[in-house]
Design an enzyme around this catalytic site. Structure first.
Site, short mmCIF file in Angstrom:
data_model
loop_
_atom_site.label_atom_id
_atom_site.label_comp_id
_atom_site.label_asym_id
_atom_site.label_seq_id
_atom_site.Cartn_x
_atom_site.Cartn_y
_atom_site.Cartn_z
N HIS A 1 21.66 -8.27 11.85
CA HIS A 1 20.58 -8.91 10.80
C HIS A 1 20.76 -10.34 10.51
O HIS A 1 20.01 -10.92 9.87
CB HIS A 1 20.39 -7.84 9.62
CG HIS A 1 20.18 -6.58 10.25
ND1 HIS A 1 21.00 -5.51 10.30
CD2 HIS A 1 18.78 -5.92 10.24
CE1 HIS A 1 20.37 -4.24 10.38
NE2 HIS A 1 19.05 -4.49 10.64
N GLU B 1 14.23 -3.88 27.36
CA GLU B 1 13.08 -3.50 26.58
C GLU B 1 11.99 -4.78 26.62
O GLU B 1 11.28 -4.71 25.48
CB GLU B 1 13.18 -3.10 25.29
CG GLU B 1 14.12 -1.76 25.19
CD GLU B 1 14.50 -1.41 23.82
OE1 GLU B 1 13.64 -1.37 22.91
OE2 GLU B 1 15.53 -0.61 23.64
N LYS C 1 -0.66 -12.06 3.01
CA LYS C 1 0.62 -12.18 3.85
C LYS C 1 0.78 -13.69 4.08
O LYS C 1 1.53 -14.30 3.92
CB LYS C 1 0.50 -11.30 5.12
CG LYS C 1 1.64 -11.61 6.17
CD LYS C 1 1.33 -11.08 7.47
CE LYS C 1 2.26 -11.34 8.57
NZ LYS C 1 3.74 -10.93 7.99
N1 GLN Z 1 16.32 0.64 21.11
C1 GLN Z 1 15.67 0.04 19.98
C2 GLN Z 1 16.23 -1.46 20.22
O1 GLN Z 1 17.25 -1.91 20.41
C3 GLN Z 1 16.27 0.66 18.73
C4 GLN Z 1 15.73 0.11 17.69
C5 GLN Z 1 15.89 0.86 16.13
O2 GLN Z 1 16.80 1.65 16.07
N2 GLN Z 1 15.28 0.36 15.22
O3 GLN Z 1 15.43 -2.38 19.81
#
Ligand code: GLN
Ligand code: ZN
Length: 758
Positions: free
Chosen positions: A698, A488, A19
């Protein structure tokens, strides 16, 4: 001694050396020579680890992907790459990763499409086929590596992907019939076999894993035609199948004119006798007896008891190997110094699996006495795991037995719930929200790292995470979103975060497994009954909720995704493990509800990934997977709104299951497909609410309000406006605030414009 071999070794290196070498080369910080040197060193090291085997695999090492290597060897790269400038290595990485106008030589090339390798979490580069497709053999890389292995004193067994599986994996770009290319492909394979034979190779492993899937007649015939043609070579072909049982294809596999057949002994256990009957007296049967896809120690005694009579019958014609390439497991358990020693004593990574293989071979050939000590040690570990309190928790088992169908049912149907939720939430038409995460800045990562390393006290950590949450809530307030999230910041990974807090889950430090190219994942290990002993998210979510009058959406990972992205127990069914996870998440859902959180999202990004290889087994999987989601989600009042989110969506063939999940709102990834994914929901008359992603997270591009309005208009042609939400495609954690803020501002504006016209 009995012949042993391996189908493939992890290429990434025990400390992810490959990697780092790749990424440094891509950044222009090291030369092509540095990279090829690292490659050679890794190959030599990996063969050393396999030196007790009768044959070592050659050609399994790859700078990116073995399917792409096969395309290169067949002279079959897309025209857009063939025509571009640069060295062979440049072209290779161009198709692997694409190249955009920002790059120095400005020759933009679209990357090859990537998709999952059978039912693993490994992704390969899809070969592209059209009417002009031609092949021209370029065997240098493989011949070179064969020489390398031979010079180092090993018996080399080259590994290649079979012609029929190669075509099956490819994607047709026009109306060409894939199988019409077989006649062009077979002469290349025959020439390759002959070259390998001339290079001193006696056995070549040709992989045809499609033999564990349902095959139409023309594909069955293609296999017959191919191996009849390849029988003209003096090289011995070991035809390898793995990832499942042969079932309907057993007679076909056994009838092919090859020198040997490898089967996945874990899945084909009860097929072995039938195969022994069918094979001719000079054919070899290689049985994959060590699980190449999971991390548990093999029960050696039990395996020996099973193998003894087969060995008596077949003698030298019985070969032993892992079930499949070891690409799908971590490299070396001995680096896991920090792991709980009991858990560690139950595990085997790639290197340890090869030791097990060697022990089995010695025991069969020279008698079990020769390895009595090792067998005893193995037995102790197996017994310890079977009896351990770390694994078995009566309370969890009892609770699971007590679950009844109504636990997985909401009180009322969708329409009645929607009416109550409308009253409780009072949201506008086209409500706006996000999928959960907000940018994971360098500061956020530093806070988590320092806390883990013990450089931050719990109190300081809490304060800092709360500051991040508060900043995130303030941004959402300023943007004018309708349903908020806490962002998060405390989560490294959507599975690991939950796994770390549940009992029954273990973690490795270096247990990396290649996902694609230089990307690796470190799946957590589910070793025991799953129990939630504390709240997982309630504190952070409640804090976030205290900062605003807007509804705060709780954010959880669903049981099916937890399961599919972990190494799982092999001592109970996946279904049972999934239901345990579901109960743990259910408790968290109810705790959030009790704390006043009345919108809860349960992410199931990996639901589709768990689909079995045989279609006939899909329904069974979907039934328990959806059942687990429902068990997790449905213990709430009608007025509590359940959301789910799924990425990488192709819903066409699983629509009834998606509807059966019965989430009040589902958010999906649609922006790049111009909403055509919604056709599946439209045709199915999907009754609940949908948030079709309007912002491709993305890409760093900031979509305009107009673009998003247009996408939502396309959505509204398929789904009534009252049931549509406006949100990005997925979480925003990989984006920067500079991109996110203007994009969400435009998204809110788009929703406002839409409200005026509907
Ligand atoms: N709740 C997650 C986020 O927002 C969902 C991520 C995912 O679906 N891959 O990061
Ligand atoms: Zn997503």
């Amino acid at each position: 001694m009995i012949t042993t071999h391996n189908l493939g070794f992890p290429r990434i290196g025990s400390h992810r050396e490959l990697k780092f070498a790749l990424e440094s080369f891509w950044r222009g910080e090291s030369s092509a020579k540095d990279l090829t040197d690292t490659g050679r060193q890794l190959r030599i090291r990996h063969w050393q680890h396999q030196s007790k085997l009768s044959f070592v695999p050659v050609g399994d090492f790859s700078f990116y992907d073995q399917v792409l290597d096969m395309s290169v060897m067949l002279g079959h790269l897309p025209a857009r790459v063939q025509q571009s400038q640069g060295s062979a290595l440049d072209k290779y990485f161009r198709i692997a990763r694409g190249r955009t106008a920002g790059d120095s030589d400005c020759s933009c090339v679209r990357a090859g499409e990537m998709t999952k390798w059978f039912d693993t979490n490994y992704h390969y580069i899809v070969p592209e086929i059209d009417g002009d497709t031609a092949f021209s053999l370029d065997p240098e890389r493989l011949l070179q590596q064969v020489k390398e292995a031979q010079a180092a004193g090993y018996r080399a067994k080259p590994v290649i992907i079979g012609p029929v599986t190669y075509l099956w994996l490819s994607k047709v770009k026009d109306d060409t019939d894939k199988l019409s290319l077989l006649s062009k492909l077979l002469p290349q394979y025959l020439a390759l076999l002959n070259l390998l034979f001339e290079a001193g190779v006696s056995w070549v492993q040709i992989d045809e894993p499609i033999l564990v899937t349902e095959l139409d007649l023309d594909w069955q015939q293609a296999l017959q035609q191919s191996y009849a043609a390849l029988a003209a070579s003096p090289a011995n072909v070991l035809l390898a199948t793995y990832f499942g049982a042969l079932k309907d294809n057993l007679a076909l596999a056994a009838s092919l004119p090859v020198a040997g057949l490898h089967v996945d002994g874990l899945a084909c256990g009860d097929e072995v006798d039938g195969l022994v009957q069918r094979l001719t007296n000079d054919q070899v049967l290689s049985v994959g007896v060590i699980n190449g896809r999971n991390v548990w120690k093999t029960d050696l005694k039990q395996t020996l008891n099973w193998l003894q009579p087969i060995y008596q019958q077949l003698k030298g014609r019985l070969w032993l190997a892992p079930s499949c390439s070891l690409l799908h497991v971590p490299v070396d358990l001995s680096t896991e110094a920090a792991m709980d020693p009991t858990l560690r004593s139950w595990l085997a990574f790639a290197q340890q699996k090869l030791e097990e293989l060697n022990l089995l071979a010695v025991a069969l050939t020279d008698g079990e006495d020769k390895v009595a000590r090792q067998l005893k040690e193995n037995q102790l570990a197996i017994d310890s795991r079977r009896q351990s309190d770390l694994v078995h928790c009566d309370a969890v088992q009892r609770r699971l037995q007590g679950v009844n169908e109504s636990d997985a049912e909401r009180y009322s149907g969708y329409t009645a719930r929607a009416a109550q939720q409308k009253k409780a939430l009072d949201l506008p038409l086209f409500p706006t929200t996000t999928i959960g995460s907000f940018p994971q800045t360098a500061e956020i990562r530093a806070i988590r790292r320092q806390f883990k390393a013990g450089d931050l006290t719990e109190q300081d950590y809490k304060t800092k995470v709360q500051q991040e949450i508060a900043a995130c809530v303030a941004e959402q307030e300023a943007l004018g979103l309708d349903v908020f999230v806490h962002g998060e910041p405390e989560r490294n990974d959507m599975v690991e975060y939950f796994g770390e807090q549940l009992s029954g889950y273990g973690f490795s430090k270096y247990g990396w497994v290649q996902s694609y190219g230089s990307r690796c994942v470190k799946p957590p290990i589910i070793y025991g009954d799953i129990a939630r002993t504390q709240a997982l998210t309630v504190d952070w979510t409640s804090y976030a909720r205290s900062l605003t009058n807007k509804p705060m959406k709780g954010m959880l990972t669903g049981p099916v995704t937890m399961l599919n992205w972990s190494f799982v127990r092999d001592d109970q069914s996946r279904e049972q493990t999934c239901r345990q996870l579901a109960l743990a998440i259910r408790d968290e859902v109810q705790a959030l509800e009790a704390a006043g959180v009345n919108i809860i999202q349960i992410d199931e990004a990996a639901l589709r990934e768990g689909l079995p290889l045989r279609r006939s087994e899909w329904q069974y999987y979907l039934d328990w997977a959806v059942g687990s989601f429902r068990l997790a989600a449905n213990g709430v009042a009608d007025s509590t709104q359940i959301h789910t989110h799924m990425c990488y969506s192709d819903f066409n063939d699983i629509m009834p299951a998606i509807a059966a999940m019965d989430a009040d709102v589902i958010t999906i990834e649609t922006s790049r497909s111009d909403m055509v994914l919604l056709d599946a929901f439209d045709q199915f008359s999907y009754p609940n609410q949908i948030g079709p992603g309007v912002y491709d997270i993305h890409s760093p591009n900031v979509p305009s309000a107009e673009q998003m309005v247009e996408l939502m208009q396309l959505a509204a042609e398929r789904i009534p406006a009252e049931r549509l939400w406006v949100n990005p495609d997925c979480g925003l954690k990989t984006r920067r605030w500079e991109e996110v803020k203007p994009a969400l501002k435009n998204m809110v504006q788009a929703a406002e414009q839409l409200r005026e016209s509907y």
